[in-house]
Design a protein around this motif. Structure first.
Motif, PDB file in Angstrom:
ATOM      1  N   TYR A 224      98.415 -43.634  83.988  1.00 25.04           N
ATOM      2  CA  TYR A 224      99.740 -44.282  83.953  1.00 25.04           C
ATOM      3  C   TYR A 224      99.842 -45.331  82.842  1.00 25.04           C
ATOM      4  CZ  TYR A 224      99.819 -42.215  88.619  1.00 25.04           C
ATOM      5  OH  TYR A 224      99.742 -41.335  89.689  1.00 25.04           O
ATOM      6  N   PHE A 225      99.200 -45.062  81.744  1.00 20.88           N
ATOM      7  CA  PHE A 225      99.223 -46.048  80.662  1.00 20.88           C
ATOM      8  C   PHE A 225     100.622 -46.203  80.067  1.00 20.88           C
ATOM      9  CE2 PHE A 225      98.768 -47.200  76.144  1.00 20.88           C
ATOM     10  CZ  PHE A 225      98.067 -48.393  76.270  1.00 20.88           C
ATOM     11  N   LYS A 226     101.405 -45.134  80.091  1.00 18.38           N
ATOM     12  CA  LYS A 226     102.751 -45.196  79.517  1.00 18.38           C
ATOM     13  C   LYS A 226     103.589 -46.289  80.190  1.00 18.38           C
ATOM     14  CE  LYS A 226     106.665 -42.206  78.267  1.00 18.38           C
ATOM     15  NZ  LYS A 226     107.707 -43.076  78.816  1.00 18.38           N
ATOM     16  N   ARG A 227     103.323 -46.529  81.483  1.00 18.36           N
ATOM     17  CA  ARG A 227     104.088 -47.555  82.190  1.00 18.36           C
ATOM     18  C   ARG A 227     103.845 -48.943  81.592  1.00 18.36           C
ATOM     19  NH1 ARG A 227     102.831 -46.076  88.535  1.00 18.36           N
ATOM     20  NH2 ARG A 227     103.838 -43.997  88.588  1.00 18.36           N
TER      21      ARG A 227
ATOM     22  N   HIS B 283     104.480 -52.689  73.648  1.00 20.06           N
ATOM     23  CA  HIS B 283     103.336 -52.072  72.967  1.00 20.06           C
ATOM     24  C   HIS B 283     102.258 -53.085  72.608  1.00 20.06           C
ATOM     25  CE1 HIS B 283     104.776 -47.925  72.543  1.00 20.06           C
ATOM     26  NE2 HIS B 283     105.995 -48.460  72.449  1.00 20.06           N
ATOM     27  N   ALA B 284     102.631 -54.345  72.395  1.00 19.78           N
ATOM     28  CA  ALA B 284     101.618 -55.358  72.096  1.00 19.78           C
ATOM     29  C   ALA B 284     100.658 -55.509  73.270  1.00 19.78           C
ATOM     30  CB  ALA B 284     102.275 -56.695  71.767  1.00 19.78           C
ATOM     31  N   THR B 285     101.204 -55.500  74.500  1.00 22.89           N
ATOM     32  CA  THR B 285     100.350 -55.568  75.689  1.00 22.89           C
ATOM     33  C   THR B 285      99.514 -54.302  75.818  1.00 22.89           C
ATOM     34  OG1 THR B 285     101.931 -56.990  76.813  1.00 22.89           O
ATOM     35  CG2 THR B 285     100.339 -55.822  78.195  1.00 22.89           C
ATOM     36  N   GLY B 286     100.132 -53.159  75.546  1.00 24.87           N
ATOM     37  CA  GLY B 286      99.384 -51.894  75.584  1.00 24.87           C
ATOM     38  C   GLY B 286      98.228 -51.880  74.606  1.00 24.87           C
ATOM     39  N   ASP B 287      98.466 -52.412  73.398  1.00 25.15           N
ATOM     40  CA  ASP B 287      97.393 -52.479  72.399  1.00 25.15           C
ATOM     41  C   ASP B 287      96.269 -53.401  72.871  1.00 25.15           C
ATOM     42  OD1 ASP B 287      98.844 -50.778  70.841  1.00 25.15           O
ATOM     43  OD2 ASP B 287      99.542 -52.319  69.432  1.00 25.15           O
ATOM     44  N   ALA B 288      96.639 -54.517  73.489  1.00 25.33           N
ATOM     45  CA  ALA B 288      95.631 -55.451  74.001  1.00 25.33           C
ATOM     46  C   ALA B 288      94.780 -54.780  75.074  1.00 25.33           C
ATOM     47  CB  ALA B 288      96.302 -56.705  74.553  1.00 25.33           C
ATOM     48  N   VAL B 289      95.397 -53.991  75.930  1.00 27.88           N
ATOM     49  CA  VAL B 289      94.660 -53.270  76.971  1.00 27.88           C
ATOM     50  C   VAL B 289      93.676 -52.284  76.352  1.00 27.88           C
ATOM     51  CG1 VAL B 289      94.894 -51.566  78.825  1.00 27.88           C
ATOM     52  CG2 VAL B 289      96.426 -53.540  78.749  1.00 27.88           C
ATOM     53  N   LEU B 290      94.123 -51.571  75.330  1.00 25.37           N
ATOM     54  CA  LEU B 290      93.237 -50.608  74.671  1.00 25.37           C
ATOM     55  C   LEU B 290      92.015 -51.294  74.063  1.00 25.37           C
ATOM     56  CD1 LEU B 290      95.864 -48.303  72.904  1.00 25.37           C
ATOM     57  CD2 LEU B 290      94.568 -47.819  74.988  1.00 25.37           C
ATOM     58  N   ARG B 291      92.208 -52.464  73.494  1.00 22.56           N
ATOM     59  CA  ARG B 291      91.065 -53.196  72.928  1.00 22.56           C
ATOM     60  C   ARG B 291      90.100 -53.650  74.022  1.00 22.56           C
ATOM     61  NH1 ARG B 291      95.096 -54.949  69.037  1.00 22.56           N
ATOM     62  NH2 ARG B 291      95.755 -56.630  70.436  1.00 22.56           N
ATOM     63  N   ILE B 292      90.631 -54.056  75.164  1.00 24.57           N
ATOM     64  CA  ILE B 292      89.772 -54.462  76.286  1.00 24.57           C
ATOM     65  C   ILE B 292      88.959 -53.272  76.795  1.00 24.57           C
ATOM     66  CG2 ILE B 292      89.804 -55.256  78.688  1.00 24.57           C
ATOM     67  CD1 ILE B 292      92.267 -56.970  77.894  1.00 24.57           C
ATOM     68  N   ILE B 293      89.610 -52.131  76.926  1.00 25.52           N
ATOM     69  CA  ILE B 293      88.905 -50.920  77.370  1.00 25.52           C
ATOM     70  C   ILE B 293      87.830 -50.527  76.362  1.00 25.52           C
ATOM     71  CG2 ILE B 293      89.163 -48.470  77.893  1.00 25.52           C
ATOM     72  CD1 ILE B 293      90.254 -50.398  80.030  1.00 25.52           C
TER      73      ILE B 293
ATOM     74  N   LEU C  41      94.225 -51.334  86.058  1.00 26.19           N
ATOM     75  CA  LEU C  41      94.424 -49.925  85.754  1.00 26.19           C
ATOM     76  C   LEU C  41      93.177 -49.135  86.120  1.00 26.19           C
ATOM     77  CD1 LEU C  41      94.071 -49.281  81.945  1.00 26.19           C
ATOM     78  CD2 LEU C  41      93.717 -51.520  82.886  1.00 26.19           C
ATOM     79  N   THR C  42      93.327 -47.825  86.099  1.00 20.29           N
ATOM     80  CA  THR C  42      92.225 -46.921  86.414  1.00 20.29           C
ATOM     81  C   THR C  42      92.131 -45.863  85.323  1.00 20.29           C
ATOM     82  OG1 THR C  42      93.653 -45.470  87.727  1.00 20.29           O
ATOM     83  CG2 THR C  42      92.500 -47.263  88.894  1.00 20.29           C
TER      84      THR C  42
END
Length: 339
Positions: free
Chosen positions: A220-223, A230-240, A299-300
């Motif tokens: 559910y990353f699109k949510r 997208h800035a928050t989404g990019d931050a999540v990707l860097r954490i992962i 997230l999972t």
């Protein structure tokens, strides 16, 4: 291999130096023919023999240059041969003082062909040898009689050496940066698909078997992009991406394939070990709190694993199997490992 150093660095250098060496060899052949004729006409048969040997060697080297894997070795042999022949010309009483003008090209050629360290050391050695031969031939009287001319030669030679060294250092840095950019995902700093393919081929070649692939897709990353930007989404990707780095060995490779899809390449890893690592990573992702600005996100991930004992068919079939297992994990309710 973990975020390994780019393997394209040496390839870029080899292409650059192979073309340069080819050009220099052609120049060597053409100028050698001219000097052979000149030395023959004035009866300098020793120098003529040196020129013939250098020309024959250059022609032979031109024939093997396109296919040799030992480019650096042959470039070193070429430079030692060329510079040693030049030293013989310097030392010969039959040559005039103008032959010492060749010292100006030594730093440039050695740095361009051999790099700043080997080229720098080699050119410095021959520059010192040239100065010694000059003093031996002409003595200190020549130095005292024309101090301005000698100072000009020393200054220009020093500038050629320093400029060659600085240029080669900056070229190597720029080449390394380009190689990193070509093999790295700019957002996460993980390897990209190109580096994954290179690392896979290397692991197969080195028989690091069995070889496992772990594909990770964030649920559910699109949510996250839709609701938080997208800035928050990019931050999540860097954490992962950072979480993935913490779970792998030096010999492994963490890769971002695109979007929210990641991959781990695990050489010398059987299916049981690959699944255990995948499950630890899944649990870690589940417990992470991804913070960005005012958002705290949970997230999972769904994960698919593929292992091959003899992956002779290449990377794509293994990616396909891992991808199929990934979608089975999705259909099984997400936040699980299949493979």
């Amino acid at each position: 291999m973990n975020q390994g150093t780019p393997e394209g660095d040496s390839d870029l250098s080899q292409r650059h130096r192979r073309e340069l060496l080819r050009l220099l060899l052609w120049f060597t052949v053409l100028f050698s023919v001219g000097f052979i004729a000149i030395n023959f006409s004035v009866g300098k048969y020793g120098l003529m023999a040196i020129e013939i040997a250098v020309a024959v060697f250059a022609v032979w080297l031109l024939t093997i240059l396109p296919r040799t894997p030992n480019l650096r070795r042959w470039a070193l042999v070429y430079m030692v041969t060329l510079l040693s022949g030049t030293m013989f010309a310097f030392a010969s009483p039959a040559t005039s003082i103008t032959v010492f003008s060749w010292i100006l090209v030594m730093p440039v050629l050695t740095h361009l062909l051999l790099g700043r360290w080997l080229g720098g050391v080699l050119s410095l050695f021959y520059l010192v040898l040239s100065a010694s031969i000059f003093c031996w031939r002409f003595g200190t009287t020549q130095l005292m009689d024309t101090p301005g001319s000698i100072a000009n030669i020393v200054t220009v030679t020093a500038c050629a050496y320093l400029f060659s060294h600085v240029y080669e250092a900056s070229r190597e840095r720029a080449e390394q940066q380009l190689s990193v950019m070509a093999l790295t995902d700019s957002l996460t700093g993980l390897a990209n698909r190109t580096q994954l393919e290179q690392s896979f081929s290397r692991a197969v070649l080195q028989r690091q078997l069995p070889l496992s692939l772990v594909m990770i897709d964030l649920d559910y990353f699109k949510r996250i992009n839709d609701e938080h930007g997208h800035a928050t989404g990019d931050a999540v990707l860097r954490i992962i991406a950072q979480a993935m780095r913490e779970h792998i060995r030096e010999s492994d490779l963490a890769c971002r394939l695109g979007g929210e899809e990641f991959c781990l390449l695990l050489p010398s890893t059987n299916p049981q070990r690959a699944r255990r690592l995948a499950d630890r990573l899944r649990e870690d992702i589940e417990t992470l709190e991804c913070r960005h600005e005012d958002a705290v996100l949970k997230l999972t991930a769904s994960i698919g694993v593929a292992t091959a004992s003899n992956p002779t068919d290449g990377l794509d079939p293994m990616l396909h199997v891992a991808d199929q297992n990934l979608y089975r994990a999705k259909f099984a309710g997400r936040n699980c490992v299949v493979g």
